[in-house]
Design a protein around this motif. Sequence first.
Motif, PDB file in Angstrom:
ATOM      1  N   GLY A 110      56.838  28.779  58.057  1.00  0.00           N
ATOM      2  CA  GLY A 110      57.506  28.412  56.853  1.00  0.00           C
ATOM      3  C   GLY A 110      56.650  27.770  56.127  1.00  0.00           C
ATOM      4  N   HIS A 111      55.308  27.004  56.443  1.00  0.00           N
ATOM      5  CA  HIS A 111      54.323  26.289  55.727  1.00  0.00           C
ATOM      6  C   HIS A 111      53.577  26.990  54.671  1.00  0.00           C
ATOM      7  N   CYS A 112      53.207  28.139  54.988  1.00  0.00           N
ATOM      8  CA  CYS A 112      52.507  28.870  54.015  1.00  0.00           C
ATOM      9  C   CYS A 112      52.781  30.277  53.543  1.00  0.00           C
ATOM     10  N   PHE A 113      52.448  30.484  52.181  1.00  0.00           N
ATOM     11  CA  PHE A 113      52.823  31.889  51.875  1.00  0.00           C
ATOM     12  C   PHE A 113      52.002  32.103  50.762  1.00  0.00           C
ATOM     13  N   THR A 114      51.924  33.495  50.365  1.00  0.00           N
ATOM     14  CA  THR A 114      51.121  33.909  49.166  1.00  0.00           C
ATOM     15  C   THR A 114      52.184  34.269  48.031  1.00  0.00           C
ATOM     16  N   LYS A 168      52.361  47.423  37.730  1.00  0.00           N
ATOM     17  CA  LYS A 168      53.034  46.659  36.812  1.00  0.00           C
ATOM     18  C   LYS A 168      53.960  45.798  37.142  1.00  0.00           C
ATOM     19  N   ASN A 169      53.397  44.582  36.887  1.00  0.00           N
ATOM     20  CA  ASN A 169      54.200  43.066  36.953  1.00  0.00           C
ATOM     21  C   ASN A 169      54.944  43.244  38.394  1.00  0.00           C
ATOM     22  N   ILE A 170      54.061  43.156  39.501  1.00  0.00           N
ATOM     23  CA  ILE A 170      54.658  42.822  40.759  1.00  0.00           C
ATOM     24  C   ILE A 170      54.731  41.419  40.917  1.00  0.00           C
ATOM     25  N   ASN A 171      55.841  41.095  41.357  1.00  0.00           N
ATOM     26  CA  ASN A 171      56.286  39.522  41.978  1.00  0.00           C
ATOM     27  C   ASN A 171      56.690  39.805  43.529  1.00  0.00           C
ATOM     28  N   TRP A 172      56.030  39.024  44.265  1.00  0.00           N
ATOM     29  CA  TRP A 172      56.571  39.109  45.659  1.00  0.00           C
ATOM     30  C   TRP A 172      55.709  38.008  46.513  1.00  0.00           C
ATOM     31  N   ASP A 173      56.444  37.366  47.382  1.00  0.00           N
ATOM     32  CA  ASP A 173      55.837  36.427  48.359  1.00  0.00           C
ATOM     33  C   ASP A 173      55.661  36.977  49.760  1.00  0.00           C
ATOM     34  N   ILE A 174      54.409  36.614  50.257  1.00  0.00           N
ATOM     35  CA  ILE A 174      53.953  37.177  51.494  1.00  0.00           C
ATOM     36  C   ILE A 174      54.129  35.828  52.438  1.00  0.00           C
ATOM     37  N   HIS A 175      55.032  35.830  53.393  1.00  0.00           N
ATOM     38  CA  HIS A 175      54.983  34.616  54.335  1.00  0.00           C
ATOM     39  C   HIS A 175      54.244  34.899  55.688  1.00  0.00           C
ATOM     40  N   CYS A 176      53.900  33.664  55.951  1.00  0.00           N
ATOM     41  CA  CYS A 176      52.971  33.580  57.392  1.00  0.00           C
ATOM     42  C   CYS A 176      54.146  34.235  58.476  1.00  0.00           C
ATOM     43  N   GLY A 177      53.604  34.873  59.421  1.00  0.00           N
ATOM     44  CA  GLY A 177      54.158  35.114  60.750  1.00  0.00           C
ATOM     45  C   GLY A 177      55.000  36.441  60.562  1.00  0.00           C
ATOM     46  N   ASN A 223      44.027  34.451  57.056  1.00  0.00           N
ATOM     47  CA  ASN A 223      45.675  33.888  56.871  1.00  0.00           C
ATOM     48  C   ASN A 223      46.479  35.294  56.534  1.00  0.00           C
ATOM     49  N   ILE A 224      45.805  36.179  55.922  1.00  0.00           N
ATOM     50  CA  ILE A 224      46.657  37.642  55.561  1.00  0.00           C
ATOM     51  C   ILE A 224      45.694  38.436  56.177  1.00  0.00           C
ATOM     52  N   LEU A 225      46.287  39.541  56.931  1.00  0.00           N
ATOM     53  CA  LEU A 225      45.544  40.725  57.480  1.00  0.00           C
ATOM     54  C   LEU A 225      46.097  41.828  56.493  1.00  0.00           C
ATOM     55  N   LEU A 226      45.272  42.643  56.032  1.00  0.00           N
ATOM     56  CA  LEU A 226      45.405  43.639  55.171  1.00  0.00           C
ATOM     57  C   LEU A 226      45.443  45.089  55.967  1.00  0.00           C
ATOM     58  N   LEU A 227      46.033  45.867  56.102  1.00  0.00           N
ATOM     59  CA  LEU A 227      45.856  47.174  56.985  1.00  0.00           C
ATOM     60  C   LEU A 227      46.287  48.214  56.113  1.00  0.00           C
ATOM     61  N   ASP A 228      45.242  49.203  55.802  1.00  0.00           N
ATOM     62  CA  ASP A 228      45.460  50.414  54.766  1.00  0.00           C
ATOM     63  C   ASP A 228      45.536  51.500  55.654  1.00  0.00           C
ATOM     64  N   GLU A 229      47.123  52.104  55.918  1.00  0.00           N
ATOM     65  CA  GLU A 229      46.927  53.093  56.662  1.00  0.00           C
ATOM     66  C   GLU A 229      46.117  53.281  57.896  1.00  0.00           C
ATOM     67  N   PRO A 230      46.215  52.381  58.768  1.00  0.00           N
ATOM     68  CA  PRO A 230      45.033  52.319  59.860  1.00  0.00           C
ATOM     69  C   PRO A 230      45.284  53.224  60.795  1.00  0.00           C
ATOM     70  N   VAL A 231      46.461  53.996  60.845  1.00  0.00           N
ATOM     71  CA  VAL A 231      46.792  54.832  62.016  1.00  0.00           C
ATOM     72  C   VAL A 231      46.702  56.211  61.720  1.00  0.00           C
ATOM     73  N   GLU A 252      52.694  37.559  65.933  1.00  0.00           N
ATOM     74  CA  GLU A 252      53.385  36.372  66.520  1.00  0.00           C
ATOM     75  C   GLU A 252      52.430  35.458  67.021  1.00  0.00           C
ATOM     76  N   LYS A 253      51.536  35.773  67.641  1.00  0.00           N
ATOM     77  CA  LYS A 253      50.671  34.711  68.520  1.00  0.00           C
ATOM     78  C   LYS A 253      50.020  33.714  67.405  1.00  0.00           C
ATOM     79  N   TYR A 254      49.378  34.480  66.197  1.00  0.00           N
ATOM     80  CA  TYR A 254      48.490  33.601  65.267  1.00  0.00           C
ATOM     81  C   TYR A 254      49.400  33.329  64.171  1.00  0.00           C
ATOM     82  N   ASP A 255      50.403  33.727  64.043  1.00  0.00           N
ATOM     83  CA  ASP A 255      51.306  33.244  62.775  1.00  0.00           C
ATOM     84  C   ASP A 255      50.759  33.929  61.398  1.00  0.00           C
ATOM     85  N   LEU A 256      50.076  35.066  61.693  1.00  0.00           N
ATOM     86  CA  LEU A 256      49.713  35.791  60.459  1.00  0.00           C
ATOM     87  C   LEU A 256      50.761  36.317  59.635  1.00  0.00           C
TER      88      LEU A 256
END
Length: 252
Positions: free
Chosen positions: A7-11, A27-36, A162-170, A190-194
């Motif tokens: 709960g301490h960090c977010f983008t 177009k006009n994206i509004n979004w918060d990405i939270h850790c964990g 802090n943020i891991l981005l995975l673009d269709e990695p599978v 879970e382990k690294y609260d990413l």
Amino acid sequence: MEKPTCGHCFTQIRNMSVKKGKNSILKNINWDIHCGELVAVIGVNGAGKSTLLKALLGEVPYQGEIAFQNTNKIGMHPPIMGYVPQKLEFDLSSPVSVLDIFAATQSKRPVWLGVSRKMREQIKESLRRVEAEYLMDRRIGVLSGGELQRVLLALALEPMPNILLLDEPVAGMDANGLKLFYETVSHIREKYDLAIVLVSHDLELVAHYADQMIVIHQGQLIAKGKPKEVFKKPKVEAIFKQSFSKAGGAKG
Ligand SMILES: Nc1ncnc2c1ncn2[C@@H]1O[C@H](COP(=O)(O)OP(=O)(O)OP(=O)(O)O)[C@@H](O)[C@H]1O
């Protein structure tokens, strides 16, 4: 039960737009990405999902704001980003091993001096995080799709982002590889609260593993929330009707 986060960090993403020439891609994206949290980004082909990731990475210019926030306002800094691409093009006959790739990206020591014992141990540890230490001395050309993606995942975690981005990695992975990849990613979150942002077309799998989901359609963010709630929205149902019927319905 709702997954607790630190709960301490977010983008915070505010009014983000991306243009290519005269075309508005986002177009006009509004979004918060939270850790964990593992957030799935879904949408049909050409919706703007990859562009969203590239904008977050700073790879494409955007208008608007991306701010990494710390609720106590101490030590705010630009987030460290980790990235795993859809695929990696390389020469399959290359003699380069997994160890060589890690050493080249992480050591300042000239490669012709070989890899020090200490570095070897560190690399083993990095690979252990993704259950891939047994791949350390293999040539990258002989790895299966799932093995290569786990190695790329281990690389994306050095340094721990802090943020891991995975673009269709599978894409192209078999069922076992898929399950192992999602479980590994879930455990790391879970382990690294990413904060993990995962672009995927596999609605059933992301519905199972994601904490949150956003839907991008024609460059707009049209829905966000828990997968079960998002899938119930009529707009989303209409867009994915075909995929739902093919997959026999999305399960949350
Ligand atoms: N460099 C570019 N120049 C012009 N248009 C582009 C460029 N890159 C992407 N686009 C367009 O932007 C839109 C969004 O593309 P993007 O690759 O972000 O979609 P996507 O949702 O990731 O698609 P997919 O699921 O097929 O990977 C598409 O219409 C695409 O044609």
